[in-house]
Design a protein around this motif. Structure first.
Motif, short mmCIF file in Angstrom:
data_model
loop_
_atom_site.label_atom_id
_atom_site.label_comp_id
_atom_site.label_asym_id
_atom_site.label_seq_id
_atom_site.Cartn_x
_atom_site.Cartn_y
_atom_site.Cartn_z
N TYR A 1 0.80 -1.20 0.00
CA TYR A 1 0.00 0.00 0.00
C TYR A 1 0.84 1.27 0.00
CZ TYR A 1 -4.32 -2.55 0.85
OH TYR A 1 -5.42 -3.35 0.72
N THR A 2 2.15 1.09 0.17
CA THR A 2 3.05 2.22 0.40
C THR A 2 2.80 3.41 -0.53
OG1 THR A 2 4.71 0.74 1.26
CG2 THR A 2 5.45 2.90 0.52
N PHE A 3 2.98 3.18 -1.84
CA PHE A 3 2.87 4.30 -2.77
C PHE A 3 1.45 4.84 -2.77
CE2 PHE A 3 6.44 1.93 -4.80
CZ PHE A 3 7.39 2.82 -4.40
N THR A 4 0.50 3.92 -2.78
CA THR A 4 -0.90 4.32 -2.80
C THR A 4 -1.22 5.18 -1.58
OG1 THR A 4 -1.20 2.13 -3.70
CG2 THR A 4 -3.18 3.42 -3.26
N LEU A 5 -0.76 4.76 -0.42
CA LEU A 5 -1.03 5.53 0.78
C LEU A 5 -0.38 6.90 0.71
CD1 LEU A 5 -0.79 2.98 3.72
CD2 LEU A 5 -2.77 4.32 3.03
N GLU B 1 -6.91 12.38 -9.15
CA GLU B 1 -7.00 11.25 -10.09
C GLU B 1 -5.87 10.25 -9.87
OE1 GLU B 1 -7.36 13.27 -14.00
OE2 GLU B 1 -8.69 11.58 -14.47
N ARG B 2 -4.65 10.80 -9.70
CA ARG B 2 -3.50 9.94 -9.47
C ARG B 2 -3.72 9.09 -8.23
NH1 ARG B 2 1.96 11.89 -7.20
NH2 ARG B 2 0.72 13.78 -7.05
N ALA B 3 -4.32 9.71 -7.21
CA ALA B 3 -4.62 9.00 -5.96
C ALA B 3 -5.85 8.11 -6.12
CB ALA B 3 -4.83 10.01 -4.83
N LYS B 4 -6.41 8.10 -7.30
CA LYS B 4 -7.62 7.33 -7.61
C LYS B 4 -8.77 7.67 -6.67
CE LYS B 4 -5.39 3.46 -9.96
NZ LYS B 4 -4.29 2.87 -9.14
N ASN C 1 0.13 8.60 -1.96
CA ASN C 1 -0.72 9.38 -2.86
C ASN C 1 -2.03 9.76 -2.19
OD1 ASN C 1 1.06 9.44 -4.99
ND2 ASN C 1 0.23 7.60 -5.94
N THR C 2 -2.62 8.79 -1.51
CA THR C 2 -3.93 9.04 -0.90
C THR C 2 -3.82 10.12 0.16
OG1 THR C 2 -4.50 6.72 -1.23
CG2 THR C 2 -5.87 7.97 0.29
N PHE C 3 -2.94 9.92 1.11
CA PHE C 3 -2.80 10.91 2.19
C PHE C 3 -2.28 12.23 1.64
CE2 PHE C 3 -2.63 7.12 5.11
CZ PHE C 3 -3.87 7.38 5.68
N GLY C 4 -1.36 12.14 0.69
CA GLY C 4 -0.85 13.35 0.05
C GLY C 4 -1.98 14.16 -0.58
N ALA C 5 -2.86 13.46 -1.26
CA ALA C 5 -3.99 14.13 -1.91
C ALA C 5 -4.93 14.74 -0.88
CB ALA C 5 -4.74 13.14 -2.79
N LEU C 6 -5.07 14.08 0.25
CA LEU C 6 -5.99 14.56 1.28
C LEU C 6 -5.40 15.70 2.10
CD1 LEU C 6 -7.46 11.19 2.60
CD2 LEU C 6 -8.61 12.89 1.18
N ALA C 7 -4.09 15.94 1.93
CA ALA C 7 -3.41 16.95 2.76
C ALA C 7 -3.55 18.35 2.19
CB ALA C 7 -1.94 16.57 2.91
N ASP C 8 -4.65 18.63 1.56
CA ASP C 8 -4.87 19.97 0.99
C ASP C 8 -6.35 20.29 1.04
OD1 ASP C 8 -3.57 22.08 -1.26
OD2 ASP C 8 -5.72 21.67 -1.46
N ASN C 9 -6.67 21.45 1.59
CA ASN C 9 -8.07 21.79 1.83
C ASN C 9 -8.88 21.93 0.56
OD1 ASN C 9 -10.19 24.28 2.89
ND2 ASN C 9 -10.07 22.34 3.95
N THR C 10 -8.27 22.52 -0.47
CA THR C 10 -8.99 22.64 -1.74
C THR C 10 -9.40 21.26 -2.25
OG1 THR C 10 -7.72 24.62 -2.30
CG2 THR C 10 -8.84 23.51 -4.10
N ALA D 1 -11.10 3.78 2.31
CA ALA D 1 -11.80 3.46 3.56
C ALA D 1 -11.08 2.34 4.28
CB ALA D 1 -13.24 3.08 3.26
N GLN D 2 -10.55 1.40 3.50
CA GLN D 2 -9.84 0.27 4.09
C GLN D 2 -8.56 0.70 4.78
OE1 GLN D 2 -9.74 -3.04 1.31
NE2 GLN D 2 -7.96 -3.87 2.40
N TYR D 3 -7.79 1.57 4.10
CA TYR D 3 -6.58 2.09 4.72
C TYR D 3 -6.94 2.76 6.03
CZ TYR D 3 -5.03 2.15 -0.17
OH TYR D 3 -4.75 1.85 -1.47
N ILE D 4 -7.95 3.60 5.93
CA ILE D 4 -8.37 4.37 7.09
C ILE D 4 -8.79 3.42 8.20
CG2 ILE D 4 -10.30 5.80 7.88
CD1 ILE D 4 -9.93 7.30 5.14
N GLU D 5 -9.50 2.38 7.81
CA GLU D 5 -9.92 1.37 8.79
C GLU D 5 -8.69 0.75 9.44
OE1 GLU D 5 -12.51 0.02 11.18
OE2 GLU D 5 -12.97 1.41 9.54
N TRP D 6 -7.71 0.44 8.60
CA TRP D 6 -6.49 -0.15 9.13
C TRP D 6 -5.86 0.78 10.16
CZ3 TRP D 6 -1.24 0.88 9.29
CH2 TRP D 6 -0.46 -0.17 9.74
#
Lengths: 112, 112
Positions: A4-8, A56-59, A10-19, A83-88
């Motif tokens: 999950y490394t890269f995906t995470l 999009e990159r973070a899907k 990207n995911t968290f990176g994408a979420l780290a911006d208010n816009t 949601a699964q990552y978050i659950e983890w």
DNA sequence: TGTATATTCAACCATTTGGTTGAATGATAG
DNA sequence: CTATCATTCAACCAAATGGTTGAATATACA
């Protein structure tokens, strides 16, 4: 836990911006075109387009063409993964949250 | 939803790096000194120290001095906040996850 | 076909990030 | 005190991020 490394990242990176979080909130309610989204921000069209590429990159979103415009919506499959990552993370925090309860009980008074 | 904006930026920003997630994992199991942590990574001491500062800024860990060393552990109060953000995100995703179920049922075959 | 609309791409810039090295600080042990 | 161990700080660097502007592409419309 697979790779999950890269995906995470990207995911968290994408979420780290208010816009971007705001974009997610909006498209979680309705499928919106890029310009409809762009109207809400004090940013250039291109800037919003870039934010969308990050999402999009973070899907986290997908785009589909509808005539001249490009419609943005949440990406259901990636959403489930997220949601699964978050659950983890919640799981792995859980043991500490138990400790927290104890901590809070023992510390009813002296919180600064 | 109060003024979580900056905090969420910091929280997700801090989580958007594998080394930092790994640090969190380790300190979720036991309180560890900076050098104990640093041993695990192919990074300079200073680099690990910087990662810890990012985690501290996000209030995901706290440090306490124990003699010469600095012991790192999960920050219980911030941990609760983080779980709350995550819970919020899960909530706001929930409606879409319902949609996902329908989507998956309607799409048993054609997944690329 | 030509023009307007919607969006992206390319080049550029400033700031942030993640890393380095070497000097500085804090705390303990002689 | 001074030497030593643990950690941080400061200066620096390369790459990534978030923004801009202006040109390029894709689609629809007349």
């Amino acid at each position: 836990m697979v790779e999950y490394t890269f995906t995470l990242d990207n995911t968290f990176g994408a979420l780290a911006d208010n816009t971007r979080r705001d974009i997610l909130r909006r498209v979680s309610e309705a499928e919106l075109s890029v310009s409809q989204l762009a109207k809400n921000y004090d940013l250039t069209f291109a800037a919003v387009s870039k934010h969308l590429k990050v999402l999009e990159r973070a899907k986290l979103v997908i785009k589909r063409r509808n005539g001249k415009e490009q419609l943005v919506s949440l990406a259901p499959q990636a959403m489930a993964d997220a949601a699964q990552y978050i659950e983890w993370y919640k799981q792995f925090m859980e043991s500490r949250l138990d400790a927290l309860e104890i901590y809070l009980k023992e510390d009813q008074n002296g919180r600064q």
